[in-house]
Design a protein around this motif. Sequence first.
Motif, PDB file in Angstrom:
ATOM      1  N   ARG A 196     -15.345   2.579 -16.999  1.00  0.00           N
ATOM      2  CA  ARG A 196     -16.369   2.190 -16.028  1.00  0.00           C
ATOM      3  C   ARG A 196     -16.938   0.811 -16.336  1.00  0.00           C
ATOM      4  O   ARG A 196     -17.268   0.042 -15.430  1.00  0.00           O
ATOM      5  N   TYR A 197     -17.037   0.490 -17.620  1.00  0.00           N
ATOM      6  CA  TYR A 197     -17.620  -0.792 -18.024  1.00  0.00           C
ATOM      7  C   TYR A 197     -16.569  -1.862 -18.331  1.00  0.00           C
ATOM      8  O   TYR A 197     -16.783  -3.047 -18.049  1.00  0.00           O
ATOM      9  N   PHE A 198     -15.446  -1.470 -18.932  1.00  0.00           N
ATOM     10  CA  PHE A 198     -14.528  -2.452 -19.496  1.00  0.00           C
ATOM     11  C   PHE A 198     -13.211  -2.610 -18.746  1.00  0.00           C
ATOM     12  O   PHE A 198     -12.399  -3.458 -19.124  1.00  0.00           O
ATOM     13  N   ALA A 199     -12.968  -1.830 -17.710  1.00  0.00           N
ATOM     14  CA  ALA A 199     -11.689  -1.938 -17.004  1.00  0.00           C
ATOM     15  C   ALA A 199     -11.504  -3.346 -16.442  1.00  0.00           C
ATOM     16  O   ALA A 199     -12.426  -3.919 -15.856  1.00  0.00           O
ATOM     17  N   HIS A 200     -10.307  -3.908 -16.661  1.00  0.00           N
ATOM     18  CA  HIS A 200      -9.941  -5.241 -16.146  1.00  0.00           C
ATOM     19  C   HIS A 200     -10.880  -6.335 -16.663  1.00  0.00           C
ATOM     20  O   HIS A 200     -11.163  -7.310 -15.965  1.00  0.00           O
ATOM     21  N   ALA A 201     -11.343  -6.172 -17.883  1.00  0.00           N
ATOM     22  CA  ALA A 201     -12.313  -7.124 -18.437  1.00  0.00           C
ATOM     23  C   ALA A 201     -11.646  -8.434 -18.836  1.00  0.00           C
ATOM     24  O   ALA A 201     -10.459  -8.483 -19.165  1.00  0.00           O
ATOM     25  N   TRP A 202     -12.444  -9.489 -18.786  1.00  0.00           N
ATOM     26  CA  TRP A 202     -12.102 -10.764 -19.400  1.00  0.00           C
ATOM     27  C   TRP A 202     -12.911 -10.852 -20.694  1.00  0.00           C
ATOM     28  O   TRP A 202     -14.141 -10.839 -20.662  1.00  0.00           O
ATOM     29  N   PHE A 239     -18.596 -11.617 -23.438  1.00  0.00           N
ATOM     30  CA  PHE A 239     -18.465 -12.621 -24.501  1.00  0.00           C
ATOM     31  C   PHE A 239     -18.593 -11.940 -25.863  1.00  0.00           C
ATOM     32  O   PHE A 239     -19.391 -11.015 -26.037  1.00  0.00           O
ATOM     33  N   VAL A 240     -17.803 -12.429 -26.818  1.00  0.00           N
ATOM     34  CA  VAL A 240     -17.749 -11.824 -28.155  1.00  0.00           C
ATOM     35  C   VAL A 240     -18.156 -12.853 -29.201  1.00  0.00           C
ATOM     36  O   VAL A 240     -17.655 -13.983 -29.208  1.00  0.00           O
ATOM     37  N   VAL A 241     -19.066 -12.460 -30.074  1.00  0.00           N
ATOM     38  CA  VAL A 241     -19.447 -13.273 -31.230  1.00  0.00           C
ATOM     39  C   VAL A 241     -20.041 -12.319 -32.266  1.00  0.00           C
ATOM     40  O   VAL A 241     -20.479 -11.212 -31.927  1.00  0.00           O
ATOM     41  N   ARG A 242     -20.028 -12.735 -33.497  1.00  0.00           N
ATOM     42  CA  ARG A 242     -20.511 -11.851 -34.559  1.00  0.00           C
ATOM     43  C   ARG A 242     -22.026 -11.665 -34.458  1.00  0.00           C
ATOM     44  O   ARG A 242     -22.770 -12.637 -34.299  1.00  0.00           O
ATOM     45  N   LYS A 243     -22.451 -10.421 -34.564  1.00  0.00           N
ATOM     46  CA  LYS A 243     -23.875 -10.113 -34.475  1.00  0.00           C
ATOM     47  C   LYS A 243     -24.613 -10.684 -35.684  1.00  0.00           C
ATOM     48  O   LYS A 243     -24.120 -10.656 -36.807  1.00  0.00           O
ATOM     49  N   GLY A 244     -25.810 -11.211 -35.429  1.00  0.00           N
ATOM     50  CA  GLY A 244     -26.610 -11.777 -36.505  1.00  0.00           C
ATOM     51  C   GLY A 244     -26.433 -13.269 -36.678  1.00  0.00           C
ATOM     52  O   GLY A 244     -27.164 -13.892 -37.456  1.00  0.00           O
ATOM     53  N   THR A 245     -25.465 -13.867 -35.977  1.00  0.00           N
ATOM     54  CA  THR A 245     -25.273 -15.313 -36.059  1.00  0.00           C
ATOM     55  C   THR A 245     -26.276 -16.018 -35.150  1.00  0.00           C
ATOM     56  O   THR A 245     -26.896 -15.410 -34.272  1.00  0.00           O
ATOM     57  N   THR A 290      -7.989  -7.107 -19.372  1.00  0.00           N
ATOM     58  CA  THR A 290      -6.859  -7.730 -18.687  1.00  0.00           C
ATOM     59  C   THR A 290      -6.526  -9.073 -19.322  1.00  0.00           C
ATOM     60  O   THR A 290      -5.358  -9.434 -19.446  1.00  0.00           O
ATOM     61  N   PHE A 291      -7.565  -9.809 -19.741  1.00  0.00           N
ATOM     62  CA  PHE A 291      -7.370 -11.111 -20.375  1.00  0.00           C
ATOM     63  C   PHE A 291      -8.244 -11.219 -21.622  1.00  0.00           C
ATOM     64  O   PHE A 291      -9.388 -10.763 -21.627  1.00  0.00           O
ATOM     65  N   TRP A 301      -3.182  -6.594 -22.561  1.00  0.00           N
ATOM     66  CA  TRP A 301      -3.868  -7.775 -22.061  1.00  0.00           C
ATOM     67  C   TRP A 301      -2.975  -9.006 -22.187  1.00  0.00           C
ATOM     68  O   TRP A 301      -1.979  -9.009 -22.910  1.00  0.00           O
ATOM     69  N   SER A 302      -3.353 -10.067 -21.496  1.00  0.00           N
ATOM     70  CA  SER A 302      -2.700 -11.369 -21.632  1.00  0.00           C
ATOM     71  C   SER A 302      -3.669 -12.315 -22.325  1.00  0.00           C
ATOM     72  O   SER A 302      -4.859 -12.334 -22.010  1.00  0.00           O
ATOM     73  N   SER A 303      -3.155 -13.099 -23.267  1.00  0.00           N
ATOM     74  CA  SER A 303      -3.994 -14.046 -24.005  1.00  0.00           C
ATOM     75  C   SER A 303      -3.975 -15.401 -23.315  1.00  0.00           C
ATOM     76  O   SER A 303      -2.913 -15.907 -22.940  1.00  0.00           O
TER      77      SER A 303
END
Length: 213
Positions: A99-105, A136-142, A172-173, A197-199
């Motif tokens: 529900r949240y992450f399908a076909h995510a970038w 968006f992904v980044v390390r928590k606490g930075t 997806t990407f 996924w495709s990079s």
Amino acid sequence: MLNQRILWLSMSRTFEIRLDGERVALAQGRYGRMIRHARAAGFDRMFRNTPRYRSAAAMRARLGARVDGWWDERVAKDARERRHVRREKSLAASRLVHRYFAHAWVLMDRDYNSWDNADHIFRYLREREREVNGWFVVRKGTADWDRQRADGYRRIVPYGSLLWKLLVLDATFTVSSHGDGYLCPPLEMSRYGKPQWSSVFLQHGAIHTDISR
């Protein structure tokens, strides 16, 4: 580039090493004296912590239990990791996660910082193309984690977390401005199988060398 050479030496002979015709030190002896030649047997005794065995059978008898214990621990660890991967794949396939992450970038610069191409594209997507399921992904606490949250963005996922793995498995990407090994691919294919996924690599200007190898 570092090179390593392994030499098999007679224990009864004296040896030395020359570099460009000049003798070089083999090791630093007692009182700071540099040793420039030695017998192999004597050189070996410099390393007092190195165990000595009269035969291969004696070595196996001494180390057998330790090696067996290490192997059992390794097998148990691999089994735990396989169970974790199966659980993560099962969760990623669940209706709630889809529900949240399908076909995510999945956009990411580096695990410890952002404010690069992926960061700017993520902000553009949230402002102009909200139909794209961008995260968006980044390390928590930075500092960049705190900055993104302070700017009002909630679609920020901690790098390395279970949530991040589920996001990648449903994506997806995966989009990144860097080609580091932990980004391409983000998950080990030997453990998670062929990626779904495709990079996408966000290039910085013109690149004159092939960085795909």
